[in-house]
Design an enzyme around this catalytic site. Structure first.
Site, mmCIF file in Angstrom:
data_model
loop_
_atom_site.group_PDB
_atom_site.id
_atom_site.type_symbol
_atom_site.label_atom_id
_atom_site.label_comp_id
_atom_site.label_asym_id
_atom_site.label_seq_id
_atom_site.Cartn_x
_atom_site.Cartn_y
_atom_site.Cartn_z
ATOM 1 N N ASP A 82 -7.521 35.247 41.195
ATOM 2 C CA ASP A 82 -8.628 36.108 41.612
ATOM 3 C C ASP A 82 -9.917 35.680 40.922
ATOM 4 O OD1 ASP A 82 -9.755 38.248 43.001
ATOM 5 O OD2 ASP A 82 -9.350 39.677 41.381
ATOM 6 N N VAL A 224 -6.960 45.663 44.936
ATOM 7 C CA VAL A 224 -6.867 46.873 44.121
ATOM 8 C C VAL A 224 -6.475 46.450 42.705
ATOM 9 C CG1 VAL A 224 -5.808 49.138 43.819
ATOM 10 C CG2 VAL A 224 -6.113 48.205 46.133
#
Length: 270
Positions: A82, A224
């Protein structure tokens, strides 16, 4: 099942008009809870390792945990970097067994974002991994997000072929103060000019109705992170009354599983 790439599961999301959950992991226990949940729910998922975990020295250990647990799963799982910060970090992740990487060049000039993304695509494709890029800076909840420019999407996707594109539409990392101001018109304009699967970062705390609208327009991956960390801490605290470590961890994992299931139900419209 061996790990898969986003290239293998995002077409399913497009076919079903759903969003694949991308859950950030920070500990072995959170990883266990997330993978148990996606297996129980039979939900393809993206397991993301973010920059905070990497700064804490966990890139290789979390990757090894995911690889080990995924071997016994039937549900397809992606191991994803990420907000990759550099080509060097991307290479490190690929060497650790990641099947997907994000290169975040959104804070660079438009030309430099294209250039670094092209280099990452070249390297990742050679390793058989998928690539996510970003346009429109997605900052923290205290910052003013920069909206993606539609023309930039047109020019970027013409210059480099990515498997997913994160776009800034007023979303932010962390928890929002009040109702988020998401620009769905801008999202629709972006959807109209590209068929690249679109990603919504900052999914923690966005109201359900806004999530549903984003998916209806064309968001196919939702990240999330903060809510998962918060759920784990809340669970640990709830299980700490008698000071038993394993009871605390058990409660923490149960809390993460409940939160993850609620997101899966929302993203897949169960």
């Amino acid at each position: 099942m061996s790990l898969v790439t986003m290239r293998e599961i995002l077409p399913y999301a497009e076919e079903k008009k759903i969003a694949i959950p991308a859950f950030n992991i920070d500990t072995m226990e959170i990883t266990q809870a997330i993978l148990e949940t996606v297996e129980e729910e039979n939900c393809p998922a993206i397991i993301a390792v973010g920059q905070a975990a990497i700064k804490d020295g966990k890139l290789e250990s979390l990757a090894a945990t995911v690889r080990t647990l995924a071997k016994d799963m039937k549900t397809p799982v992606v191991l994803h970097l990420d907000h990759g910060q550099s080509v060097e970090q991307v290479v490190k992740a690929l060497c650790a067994g990641f099947t997907s990487v994000m290169i975040d060049g959104s804070k660079l000039s438009f030309e430099d974002n294209i250039a670094v993304t092209q280099e990452v695509v070249r390297i990742a494709n050679a390793a058989g991994a998928s690539v996510e890029a970003e346009l429109g800076a997605i900052l923290g909840s205290e910052d003013k997000p920069f909206l993606v420019r539609v023309q930039d999407v047109i020019d970027f996707t013409a210059a480099v072929k990515v498997d997913a594109l994160a776009v800034g539409i007023g979303n932010a990392h962390g928890l929002y103060k009040g109702r988020p101001n998401l620009d769905f018109q801008r999202l629709q304009e972006v959807r109209d000019v590209t068929d690249v699967p679109l990603v919504l970062h900052g999914g923690s705390g966005i109201p359900d109705d806004m999530i549903q609208t984003a998916i209806e327009i064309g968001i196919r991956k939702i990240n999330v992170a903060t809510e998962i960390r918060m759920a784990y801490v809340e669970g640990l605290l709830s299980g700490s009354a008698n000071g038993d470590y394993y009871e605390m961890v058990k409660a923490g994992k149960a809390s993460v599983k409940a939160r993850a299931k609620s997101k899966i139900d929302l993203f897949l419209r169960k």
